[in-house]
Write a protein that holds these residues in place. Sequence first.
Motif, PDB file in Angstrom:
ATOM      1  N   ILE A   8      46.362  88.443 -21.355  1.00 40.06           N
ATOM      2  CA  ILE A   8      45.992  87.915 -19.993  1.00 40.06           C
ATOM      3  C   ILE A   8      45.925  85.989 -21.361  1.00 40.06           C
ATOM      4  O   ILE A   8      45.038  85.841 -21.771  1.00 40.06           O
ATOM      5  N   THR A  43      44.601  82.616 -19.577  1.00 40.64           N
ATOM      6  CA  THR A  43      43.332  82.001 -18.956  1.00 40.64           C
ATOM      7  C   THR A  43      44.158  80.208 -18.965  1.00 40.64           C
ATOM      8  O   THR A  43      44.350  79.385 -19.963  1.00 40.64           O
ATOM      9  N   GLU A  68      39.830  84.964 -10.241  1.00 40.97           N
ATOM     10  CA  GLU A  68      40.572  85.784 -11.160  1.00 40.97           C
ATOM     11  C   GLU A  68      42.239  86.040 -11.126  1.00 40.97           C
ATOM     12  O   GLU A  68      42.474  85.519 -12.020  1.00 40.97           O
ATOM     13  N   GLU A  92      42.770  82.626 -12.541  1.00 37.16           N
ATOM     14  CA  GLU A  92      42.669  82.280 -14.289  1.00 37.16           C
ATOM     15  C   GLU A  92      44.010  83.039 -14.526  1.00 37.16           C
ATOM     16  O   GLU A  92      45.008  82.810 -15.896  1.00 37.16           O
ATOM     17  N   LYS A  93      44.640  83.757 -14.468  1.00 36.90           N
ATOM     18  CA  LYS A  93      45.656  85.347 -15.419  1.00 36.90           C
ATOM     19  C   LYS A  93      46.885  85.208 -14.439  1.00 36.90           C
ATOM     20  O   LYS A  93      46.996  84.529 -13.487  1.00 36.90           O
ATOM     21  N   GLU A  94      47.131  85.317 -15.918  1.00 39.52           N
ATOM     22  CA  GLU A  94      49.151  84.468 -15.501  1.00 39.52           C
ATOM     23  C   GLU A  94      50.146  85.721 -15.558  1.00 39.52           C
ATOM     24  O   GLU A  94      51.025  86.018 -14.707  1.00 39.52           O
ATOM     25  N   ASN A  95      49.406  86.846 -15.568  1.00 43.14           N
ATOM     26  CA  ASN A  95      50.086  88.489 -14.979  1.00 43.14           C
ATOM     27  C   ASN A  95      49.368  89.237 -14.074  1.00 43.14           C
ATOM     28  O   ASN A  95      49.882  90.170 -14.287  1.00 43.14           O
ATOM     29  N   VAL A  96      48.731  88.674 -13.215  1.00 40.97           N
ATOM     30  CA  VAL A  96      48.407  89.050 -11.962  1.00 40.97           C
ATOM     31  C   VAL A  96      50.367  88.896 -10.989  1.00 40.97           C
ATOM     32  O   VAL A  96      50.385  88.295 -10.390  1.00 40.97           O
ATOM     33  N   ILE A 105      44.472  92.920 -11.525  1.00 41.04           N
ATOM     34  CA  ILE A 105      43.624  91.540 -12.194  1.00 41.04           C
ATOM     35  C   ILE A 105      42.106  93.203 -13.334  1.00 41.04           C
ATOM     36  O   ILE A 105      41.716  91.680 -14.027  1.00 41.04           O
TER      37      ILE A 105
END
Length: 306
Positions: free
Chosen positions: A2, A4, A199, A202-206, A283
């Motif tokens: 993850i 951010t 969430e 912020e997160k690049e893998n959603v 998430i």
Amino acid sequence: MIVTLPNKKVTITGMSGFVGSNLKNYLENTYEVESLSVRYLSDQKFEIKTDVLIHLAGKAHDLKKVSSPSDYYEANYELTKQLFDGFLNSDARIFIFMSTVKAVADKVDGILTENFVSDPKTHYGIAKNQAEKYILSKKLPQGKQVYILRPCMIHGPGNKGNLNLLYKLVEKGLPWPLAAFDNQRSFLSIANLCFIIKEIVEKENVESGIYNLADDQFLSTNELVNILSSVSNKKNLQIAVPKIIINNLAIIGDLVRFPLNTETIQKLTENYKVSNEKIKLAIGIEQLPITAQSGIEKTIKSFIEK
């Protein structure tokens, strides 16, 4: 892994509303947050200059039924098309569209998941559903992510929705006459909604896609009355009037325009359970920060403190 990314610029439409103002307060300590004032004009094109565009603006469900159908389609469908086209032609990376569970179904058998076939019945739900379909019909350029969020009934301090109406009944010491109905339904705390959106930002893998939003637990209307009575220190007065009597009174209410009618009974006693498992998996959490009961209690306390 993850990753951010701080210092994103976040632009919110509809920031003066209940959800928008809460979301601004939640995000502004981490990101540069600005408002984008929008309304539908037929020949309008938007130039989007931001990293994240969160589209909240639109026309909410009109309980008084004084709005024309075109109001919903212009505010919730046509305007969303224009904004999304602007997003596609911009350097913005994330587009979040606030839809609704009503874009899928007005009644739910079982638990509503993202796999349900959409069959909205109101102009509000149909317009939101059309906006969803338009967004999903477009191929995303590389590096862009799109999230269609479908919240159920949102509540929180400052909210003046159906919970406030139920609170007034309890606060006046009036008995709750529908205790014979045992339903289960989902709610969504504004705190949980803001948490989920942050969430996603912020997160690049959603993964891009459609996500239902709801608290982790279901509550019945009878449980709501229990919580309302407890928090407001009022006697819990519940009467299990036989369902056949209530339903007959509701039919009469339809004819004489009495507040107790079939639509009111349906809203107060229906089952409407919404799964939030997909968004929690996306998430990477097992449970949301606020339980359904604690969120309701916080909302009710805000009514008392006024």
